[in-house]
Structures are given as structure tokens and as C-alpha cells.
Design a protein around this motif. Structure first.
Motif, short mmCIF file in Angstrom:
data_model
loop_
_atom_site.label_atom_id
_atom_site.label_comp_id
_atom_site.label_asym_id
_atom_site.label_seq_id
_atom_site.Cartn_x
_atom_site.Cartn_y
_atom_site.Cartn_z
N GLY A 74 -4.13 -2.59 -1.00
CA GLY A 74 -4.61 -1.21 -0.98
C GLY A 74 -5.65 -1.04 0.13
N LYS A 75 -5.50 0.04 0.89
CA LYS A 75 -6.40 0.26 2.04
C LYS A 75 -7.46 1.29 1.71
CE LYS A 75 -3.24 1.33 5.28
NZ LYS A 75 -2.88 1.79 6.63
N GLY A 76 -8.70 0.98 2.06
CA GLY A 76 -9.77 1.95 1.93
C GLY A 76 -10.14 2.48 3.30
N ARG A 77 -11.15 3.33 3.36
CA ARG A 77 -11.60 3.82 4.65
C ARG A 77 -12.39 2.75 5.37
NH1 ARG A 77 -14.81 8.82 3.56
NH2 ARG A 77 -14.78 7.97 1.46
N TRP A 114 -8.97 -1.58 -0.93
CA TRP A 114 -9.15 -0.70 -2.10
C TRP A 114 -8.66 -1.46 -3.33
CZ3 TRP A 114 -11.76 3.53 -3.32
CH2 TRP A 114 -11.44 4.22 -4.50
N ILE A 127 -4.33 8.70 -2.13
CA ILE A 127 -5.31 9.01 -3.17
C ILE A 127 -5.38 7.86 -4.16
CG2 ILE A 127 -5.81 10.59 -5.11
CD1 ILE A 127 -4.33 12.78 -3.53
N GLN A 172 -1.08 -2.10 -6.15
CA GLN A 172 -1.04 -2.27 -4.70
C GLN A 172 -1.62 -3.65 -4.40
OE1 GLN A 172 -1.71 1.79 -2.35
NE2 GLN A 172 -3.54 1.21 -3.47
N GLY A 178 -11.09 7.69 -4.25
CA GLY A 178 -11.24 7.68 -2.79
C GLY A 178 -9.97 8.22 -2.15
N ILE A 179 -10.13 8.78 -0.97
CA ILE A 179 -8.99 9.39 -0.28
C ILE A 179 -8.91 8.85 1.14
CG2 ILE A 179 -8.11 11.60 0.61
CD1 ILE A 179 -9.55 12.81 -1.96
N SER A 216 0.87 -1.18 0.00
CA SER A 216 0.00 0.00 0.00
C SER A 216 0.91 1.23 0.00
CB SER A 216 -0.88 -0.03 1.26
OG SER A 216 -1.12 1.27 1.75
N THR A 217 0.60 2.21 -0.84
CA THR A 217 1.46 3.41 -0.87
C THR A 217 1.35 4.17 0.46
OG1 THR A 217 -0.30 4.61 -2.02
CG2 THR A 217 1.49 3.72 -3.38
N ASN A 218 0.20 4.07 1.13
CA ASN A 218 0.11 4.71 2.46
C ASN A 218 1.10 4.07 3.43
OD1 ASN A 218 -2.03 6.32 1.57
ND2 ASN A 218 -3.13 6.10 3.51
N LYS A 245 -18.47 6.34 -8.02
CA LYS A 245 -17.23 6.79 -7.36
C LYS A 245 -16.02 6.59 -8.27
CE LYS A 245 -14.64 5.89 -3.08
NZ LYS A 245 -14.81 5.66 -1.66
C1 BTN Z 1 -11.75 5.07 0.32
O1 BTN Z 1 -12.11 4.05 0.92
O2 BTN Z 1 -12.56 5.75 -0.32
C2 BTN Z 1 -10.32 5.51 0.36
C3 BTN Z 1 -9.47 4.80 -0.64
C4 BTN Z 1 -8.03 5.27 -0.67
C5 BTN Z 1 -7.19 4.46 -1.64
C6 BTN Z 1 -5.81 5.01 -1.79
S1 BTN Z 1 -4.93 4.24 -3.10
C7 BTN Z 1 -3.45 4.99 -2.60
C8 BTN Z 1 -3.44 4.96 -1.08
N1 BTN Z 1 -2.87 3.71 -0.61
C9 BTN Z 1 -3.76 2.96 0.02
O3 BTN Z 1 -3.54 1.83 0.51
N2 BTN Z 1 -4.95 3.59 0.04
C10 BTN Z 1 -4.88 4.88 -0.58
#
Ligand code: BTN
Length: 326
Positions: A116-119, A124, A206, A113, A187-188, A89-91, A184
Motif C-alpha cells: 500500500g502506498k502513502g503520500r 500505507w 482512498i 494490500q 488517507g488519500i 496496491s489498488t492504485n 488520522k
Molecule cells: C496518505 O499517505 O495519507 C495516503 C494514503 C493512501 C492509501 C490508499 S489505500 C488505497 C490506495 N492504494 C494505495 O496503495 N494507496 C491508496
């Protein structure tokens, strides 16, 4: 040198002679030729015509470190660029880099990713080669309580970046989703590390669906991409550049007041469902009203039938238009 050559080719309408490239970069013809060959191997279509020089054909969407660097015109956001073919994940990557002392403005961008993590603990969807998955490192001097609005600034920056590069009228779904055609697009996810009452760093993550052709079944009804909305492939590097430039402007304005006062009008102008019916889903309390924009604290203003204005705090509730996702 690759970045410089890419930039020259992109910035020139027509041919750039081999000699001009040698002179500008102070290198030999062979060195230029080697870079042109590498760029072709990476997928760029570069024409070479004897006695005229090189010309970049309108290319496919290639994402690489040089491609991003050659597009980047920001002053600080993204200038320390980390490009990864693959990352969890870039975060998370930015958190690792921050712990090693990376400076404000460090940007991690990945082609794919794997986690990838979402909220709200969601994952993600971040497939290879079709999205912008990137995270920006900030080291704000303000108190942690002011960090929650960063996510609204990021939504503004992405919205403007997309409008500038594609002309699409992309809207913000309060507080921070970007929406096109009722679905959508972006997502951020903003995360923060603190120590007592000090911010160590913030990560603004992002995710933009750019050239995604098909989504997994579970999000097909609610997710879209720039490609699905326009039918055309969109180059990702100019979008990254436009988002970073817009980010610098909004972040610097925000730091002047530490609230949305200088940004309310622009945010509200792009708010989806503005002046139309929304449904507020607060725990144990649901009601309908008309969305009227945001206030200085970034709260959504919803006017109920009795004329009362309610302020809706992000994180507590979710707001829907009365039809489906938006
Ligand atoms: C959401 O759930 O709306 C937020 C999604 C955010 C996704 C981005 S992709 C780049 C960054 N790295 C992650 O793991 N998540 C965020």
C-alpha cells in the motif's frame, strides 16, 4: 444472482419467502438454495424458517464483490467493480487497468494490500479484513492543472460517506486527511498520468481504517479506526457505497467551475481547527495563525495576528493544530 439475493435480503425487514426470491429472479428453488448456502459459507448469517422464508441476521462485516454490488447505488462511480482478495496496491492495479483501457468510474477494492502506498513515498498500513483500500479511475477532460483539487473532493466524499453511515462527525485535516478523535482515520493518494498537456487518467486512492483493532507501534499515537472510535464493527460495503455516491455529486459540481467555489462552504464546515490556532510549517518559514477555511483554489486561509490573511498552498507546507497531530 448472488448480488440480487443479497440485495433482497438486506432491503427486507423480516423474512423473504423462497417463492418470492424465485419469482423475482426467475430461477428455481434449488438455485436459490445453492446461493443461500454459498452466502453462508462466505460468513453471512441467514436464518431459514419453514413457511416464512429467509432472513438476514445483522451480519458481520463481509467484504466481497457481491456484498459491494448489492450495496452500491451510485450511477457510475464503482459500477465497473474489480474486487481483489489481495493486491500490491489498488492504485497500481488501477494504473494497470487504465493502461488496458478501463473506463472512467472503474473501482478497485482489495481485502489486503501488500505494498500500500502513502503520500511522500511512505507505505500505507493495509492489513487484511479491516480496512477499505480502494482506488477510483477518472478520465477527466480538463487540464492537468485542475487535477490537484480532486484530493479535496475525495476528502469531502469520504467525510460525508462516514457521517452518513456511522453518524460520526469526522473532520477534514487540510488538505485531505480525515480525522476522528484527534487521530488520522483515512488517507488519500491521488496520482495522474499525463501526455503533454492532456490527462490520460487520474487515480484517486482512498484508505480508510474501518475495523482495525490495533495499529503498529510507529503509528499507534496518530492513527485510529471507526472500530476504535465507536467500539462497534462497521460494515464496509455501505461505507463504500456512500463514498461513491457522494463522490459523484462533488465531482460533477467541481466540473461545472473547475474550482471549489460551489464546495467551499461545505468543505470549510467540516474542516478541523477552523477558527482556531494552527501552525504553518513552510520550508524555512514557520508561523502561527487562525485557520479561516479555504478559498476557491483550495488553499488554506490563515489569519495572522496583524490581521493579514495568508494563503497556504498544499504540497508546499504542512499545517498542524498547536496540539499534536491535528
Ligand atoms: C496518505 O499517505 O495519507 C495516503 C494514503 C493512501 C492509501 C490508499 S489505500 C488505497 C490506495 N492504494 C494505495 O496503495 N494507496 C491508496
Amino acid at each position: 444472482m448472488k448480488t440480487e439475493i443479497l440485495r433482497c435480503l438486506r432491503d427486507t425487514d423480516g423474512y423473504v419467502s423462497g417463492q418470492e426470491l424465485c419469482d423475482r429472479l426467475g430461477v428455481s428453488r434449488t438455485a436459490v438454495w445453492k446461493v443461500i448456502r454459498q452466502l453462508r459459507e462466505e460468513g453471512y448469517e441467514i436464518e431459514a424458517v419453514r413457511s416464512r422464508g429467509y432472513r438476514m441476521a445483522e451480519s458481520r462485516d463481509v467484504l466481497s464483490e457481491s456484498e459491494i454490488r448489492s450495496a452500491l447505488r451510485s450511477r457510475w462511480a464503482g459500477q465497473n467493480l474489480i474486487f481483489l482478495d489481495r493486491v500490491d496496491s489498488t492504485n497500481r492495479e488501477i494504473r494497470r487497468l487504465a493502461d488496458q483501457g478501463a473506463p472512467e468510474g472503474t473501482l478497485a477494492v482489495a481485502e489486503i494490500q501488500t505494498a500500500g502506498k502513502g503520500r511522500r513515498g511512505r507505505t500505507w498500513n493495509s492489513p487484511c479484513g479491516s480496512g477499505i483500500w480502494m482506488s477510483l479511475l477518472l478520465r477527466p477532460k480538463f487540464l492537468p492543472k485542475h487535477a490537484s483539487l480532486l484530493t479535496l473532493l475525495a476528502a469531502m466524499a469520504v467525510g460525508r460517506g462516514i457521517r452518513e453511515t456511522t453518524g460520526l462527525d469526522c473532520k477534514i485535516k487540510w488538505p485531505n486527511d480525515l480525522v476522528l478523535g484527534g487521530k488520522k482515520l483515512c488517507g488519500i493518494l491521488t496520482e495522474m498520468a499525463t501526455e503533454e498537456d492532456t490527462i490520460c487518467y487520474c487515480v484517486v486512492g482512498i484508505g480508510i481504517n474501518v475495523n482495525t483493532e490495533e495499529f503498529p507501534e510507529d503509528i499507534r499515537q496518530t492513527a485510529t479506526s471507526l472500530y476504535l472510535e465507536t467500539g462497534a464493527t462497521v460494515r464496509r460495503a455501505p461505507v463504500i457505497n456512500a463514498v461513491m455516491c457522494a463522490w459523484e455529486e462533488y465531482y460533477e459540481k467541481y466540473q461545472e467551475t473547475l474550482d471549489m467555489s460551489l464546495l467551499i462552504d461545505e468543505y470549510s464546515e467540516h474542516l478541523i481547527n477552523r477558527n482556531s490556532q494552527v501552525r504553518v510549517l513552510a520550508p524555512g518559514h514557520e508561523y502561527n495563525g487562525i485557520s479561516r477555511g479555504i478559498n476557491e483554489a483550495g488553499e488554506l486561509l490563515v489569519e495572522t495576528e496583524d490581521g493579514q490573511i495568508h494563503t497556504v498552498l498544499s504540497g508546499e507546507v504542512s499545517v498542524r493544530g498547536i496540539y499534536g497531530y491535528v
